[in-house]
Write a protein that holds these residues in place. Sequence first.
Motif, PDB file in Angstrom:
ATOM      1  N   ILE A  35      36.510  45.227  39.886  1.00  0.00           N
ATOM      2  CA  ILE A  35      37.459  44.116  39.799  1.00  0.00           C
ATOM      3  C   ILE A  35      37.644  43.466  41.162  1.00  0.00           C
ATOM      4  CG2 ILE A  35      39.856  43.504  39.239  1.00  0.00           C
ATOM      5  CD1 ILE A  35      39.819  45.859  37.245  1.00  0.00           C
ATOM      6  N   ILE A  36      37.709  44.272  42.202  1.00  0.00           N
ATOM      7  CA  ILE A  36      37.846  43.745  43.562  1.00  0.00           C
ATOM      8  C   ILE A  36      36.648  42.862  43.913  1.00  0.00           C
ATOM      9  CG2 ILE A  36      37.829  44.398  46.006  1.00  0.00           C
ATOM     10  CD1 ILE A  36      39.458  46.907  45.172  1.00  0.00           C
ATOM     11  N   GLU A  37      35.449  43.363  43.623  1.00  0.00           N
ATOM     12  CA  GLU A  37      34.239  42.613  43.977  1.00  0.00           C
ATOM     13  C   GLU A  37      34.123  41.326  43.171  1.00  0.00           C
ATOM     14  OE1 GLU A  37      31.039  45.324  43.431  1.00  0.00           O
ATOM     15  OE2 GLU A  37      31.573  46.571  45.167  1.00  0.00           O
ATOM     16  N   GLU A  38      34.468  41.369  41.898  1.00  0.00           N
ATOM     17  CA  GLU A  38      34.332  40.193  41.040  1.00  0.00           C
ATOM     18  C   GLU A  38      35.353  39.113  41.386  1.00  0.00           C
ATOM     19  OE1 GLU A  38      32.271  39.283  38.475  1.00  0.00           O
ATOM     20  OE2 GLU A  38      30.966  40.992  38.859  1.00  0.00           O
ATOM     21  N   THR A  39      36.553  39.518  41.758  1.00  0.00           N
ATOM     22  CA  THR A  39      37.576  38.523  42.105  1.00  0.00           C
ATOM     23  C   THR A  39      37.399  37.988  43.511  1.00  0.00           C
ATOM     24  OG1 THR A  39      39.098  40.255  42.877  1.00  0.00           O
ATOM     25  CG2 THR A  39      39.310  39.548  40.575  1.00  0.00           C
ATOM     26  N   GLY A  40      36.804  38.805  44.388  1.00  0.00           N
ATOM     27  CA  GLY A  40      36.694  38.420  45.792  1.00  0.00           C
ATOM     28  C   GLY A  40      37.962  38.684  46.576  1.00  0.00           C
ATOM     29  N   PHE A  41      38.957  39.312  45.931  1.00  0.00           N
ATOM     30  CA  PHE A  41      40.201  39.650  46.623  1.00  0.00           C
ATOM     31  C   PHE A  41      40.043  40.975  47.363  1.00  0.00           C
ATOM     32  CE2 PHE A  41      42.458  37.241  43.033  1.00  0.00           C
ATOM     33  CZ  PHE A  41      42.479  36.064  43.768  1.00  0.00           C
ATOM     34  N   SER A  42      40.862  41.171  48.360  1.00  0.00           N
ATOM     35  CA  SER A  42      40.872  42.449  49.060  1.00  0.00           C
ATOM     36  C   SER A  42      41.573  43.502  48.209  1.00  0.00           C
ATOM     37  CB  SER A  42      41.605  42.312  50.395  1.00  0.00           C
ATOM     38  OG  SER A  42      42.986  42.071  50.171  1.00  0.00           O
ATOM     39  N   LYS A  43      41.349  44.777  48.561  1.00  0.00           N
ATOM     40  CA  LYS A  43      42.040  45.849  47.852  1.00  0.00           C
ATOM     41  C   LYS A  43      43.553  45.706  48.009  1.00  0.00           C
ATOM     42  CE  LYS A  43      40.242  49.918  47.942  1.00  0.00           C
ATOM     43  NZ  LYS A  43      39.786  51.287  48.351  1.00  0.00           N
ATOM     44  N   GLY A  44      43.973  45.278  49.193  1.00  0.00           N
ATOM     45  CA  GLY A  44      45.407  45.093  49.419  1.00  0.00           C
ATOM     46  C   GLY A  44      46.005  44.026  48.525  1.00  0.00           C
ATOM     47  N   ALA A  45      45.235  42.948  48.294  1.00  0.00           N
ATOM     48  CA  ALA A  45      45.727  41.867  47.430  1.00  0.00           C
ATOM     49  C   ALA A  45      45.874  42.357  45.995  1.00  0.00           C
ATOM     50  CB  ALA A  45      44.782  40.679  47.492  1.00  0.00           C
ATOM     51  N   ILE A  46      44.925  43.181  45.549  1.00  0.00           N
ATOM     52  CA  ILE A  46      45.015  43.737  44.194  1.00  0.00           C
ATOM     53  C   ILE A  46      46.223  44.653  44.090  1.00  0.00           C
ATOM     54  CG2 ILE A  46      43.889  45.172  42.465  1.00  0.00           C
ATOM     55  CD1 ILE A  46      42.392  42.591  42.792  1.00  0.00           C
ATOM     56  N   TYR A  47      46.364  45.551  45.076  1.00  0.00           N
ATOM     57  CA  TYR A  47      47.456  46.531  45.020  1.00  0.00           C
ATOM     58  C   TYR A  47      48.827  45.887  45.241  1.00  0.00           C
ATOM     59  CZ  TYR A  47      44.602  50.737  44.632  1.00  0.00           C
ATOM     60  OH  TYR A  47      43.768  51.722  44.180  1.00  0.00           O
ATOM     61  N   HIS A  48      48.845  44.694  45.763  1.00  0.00           N
ATOM     62  CA  HIS A  48      50.120  43.994  45.905  1.00  0.00           C
ATOM     63  C   HIS A  48      50.722  43.668  44.537  1.00  0.00           C
ATOM     64  CE1 HIS A  48      53.176  41.439  47.725  1.00  0.00           C
ATOM     65  NE2 HIS A  48      52.856  40.495  46.855  1.00  0.00           N
ATOM     66  N   HIS A  49      49.838  43.487  43.538  1.00  0.00           N
ATOM     67  CA  HIS A  49      50.304  43.091  42.207  1.00  0.00           C
ATOM     68  C   HIS A  49      50.186  44.213  41.176  1.00  0.00           C
ATOM     69  CE1 HIS A  49      50.726  38.874  43.348  1.00  0.00           C
ATOM     70  NE2 HIS A  49      49.563  38.977  43.976  1.00  0.00           N
ATOM     71  N   PHE A  50      49.256  45.145  41.380  1.00  0.00           N
ATOM     72  CA  PHE A  50      49.018  46.207  40.400  1.00  0.00           C
ATOM     73  C   PHE A  50      48.835  47.535  41.113  1.00  0.00           C
ATOM     74  CE2 PHE A  50      47.339  42.241  38.619  1.00  0.00           C
ATOM     75  CZ  PHE A  50      48.040  42.177  37.423  1.00  0.00           C
ATOM     76  N   THR A  51      49.286  48.611  40.473  1.00  0.00           N
ATOM     77  CA  THR A  51      49.225  49.922  41.100  1.00  0.00           C
ATOM     78  C   THR A  51      47.910  50.655  40.827  1.00  0.00           C
ATOM     79  OG1 THR A  51      50.293  50.956  39.179  1.00  0.00           O
ATOM     80  CG2 THR A  51      51.723  50.178  40.958  1.00  0.00           C
ATOM     81  N   SER A  52      47.180  50.239  39.783  1.00  0.00           N
ATOM     82  CA  SER A  52      45.964  50.958  39.392  1.00  0.00           C
ATOM     83  C   SER A  52      45.168  50.145  38.386  1.00  0.00           C
ATOM     84  CB  SER A  52      46.339  52.308  38.758  1.00  0.00           C
ATOM     85  OG  SER A  52      47.086  52.088  37.564  1.00  0.00           O
ATOM     86  N   LYS A  53      43.961  50.624  38.068  1.00  0.00           N
ATOM     87  CA  LYS A  53      43.178  50.000  37.013  1.00  0.00           C
ATOM     88  C   LYS A  53      43.913  50.086  35.687  1.00  0.00           C
ATOM     89  CE  LYS A  53      39.757  52.043  34.790  1.00  0.00           C
ATOM     90  NZ  LYS A  53      38.462  52.620  34.360  1.00  0.00           N
ATOM     91  N   GLU A  54      44.571  51.196  35.451  1.00  0.00           N
ATOM     92  CA  GLU A  54      45.323  51.364  34.206  1.00  0.00           C
ATOM     93  C   GLU A  54      46.448  50.343  34.104  1.00  0.00           C
ATOM     94  OE1 GLU A  54      48.226  54.805  32.989  1.00  0.00           O
ATOM     95  OE2 GLU A  54      46.180  55.445  32.545  1.00  0.00           O
ATOM     96  N   ASP A  55      47.103  50.086  35.220  1.00  0.00           N
ATOM     97  CA  ASP A  55      48.169  49.089  35.245  1.00  0.00           C
ATOM     98  C   ASP A  55      47.619  47.702  34.902  1.00  0.00           C
ATOM     99  OD1 ASP A  55      50.676  47.949  35.674  1.00  0.00           O
ATOM    100  OD2 ASP A  55      50.388  47.771  37.842  1.00  0.00           O
ATOM    101  N   ILE A  56      46.451  47.377  35.449  1.00  0.00           N
ATOM    102  CA  ILE A  56      45.802  46.100  35.120  1.00  0.00           C
ATOM    103  C   ILE A  56      45.465  46.050  33.635  1.00  0.00           C
ATOM    104  CG2 ILE A  56      43.739  44.683  35.508  1.00  0.00           C
ATOM    105  CD1 ILE A  56      43.680  45.761  38.384  1.00  0.00           C
TER     106      ILE A  56
END
Length: 224
Positions: A35-56
């Motif tokens: 998901i990180i690679e496909e969106t181009g967002f950093s891991k920090g940007a993902i974790y800012h909104h979601f806690t895990s893959k399960e949360d997403i």
Amino acid sequence: MARNKYPEETVRRILDTAERLFIEKGYERVSLQDIIEETGFSKGAIYHHFTSKEDIFYSVCDRIGRRNGEVLSKVRDDGTLNGLEKLRTMFKVSLQPERQAKMFCMMPYLLDNAKFLATEMRSIFTEVVPGFVEPVVRQGIEDGSICTEHPKELAEAMMMLSDVWINPIVQPTTPEEIRARCGIYNQLFRSFGIEGLIDQEIVGTLVRYAEMAHPPSSSEEEND
């Protein structure tokens, strides 16, 4: 790093990307790194909104659920249909190939993940039954198309059996088992005036989903 001025757009892109990946590969085969690679967002940007893959994943399912709710709301509020007709229409639209196929491709088998199964069952009791099915059953009692003194319990039984017992997403199920369960389902609810709720079109759709998970062996194909 500059503050993200458009957090809603970031969340939308994450969910759009995750939904596509879950559909293409299935939940178990998608990693957070994908998901990180496909969106181009950093891991920090993902974790800012979601806690895990399960949360997403839960957020993706919630979004699909809201879309489904919009469709079911239109059926529930359709003044041209009686209660039984609304039930039949709800079952058909809930099993439309495009929408249901997305969930089938995404989901791990629910019996393999107790948390996902519990979430599905909670949704039945707290959202689907009180929000859509029970009001339609009560209308059916009033207009004479459905016969029961216990609309809430009838609605719960209908949805528990349809969403868990005969749902191919719950566990691997053969086409023969699907057909048998659909037949028994119709027999169980016939005494309430609910005739043929799961018709042949719905049975065929459920069988196709079952076949996706249980393709026939070469010996079975030879015997056909």
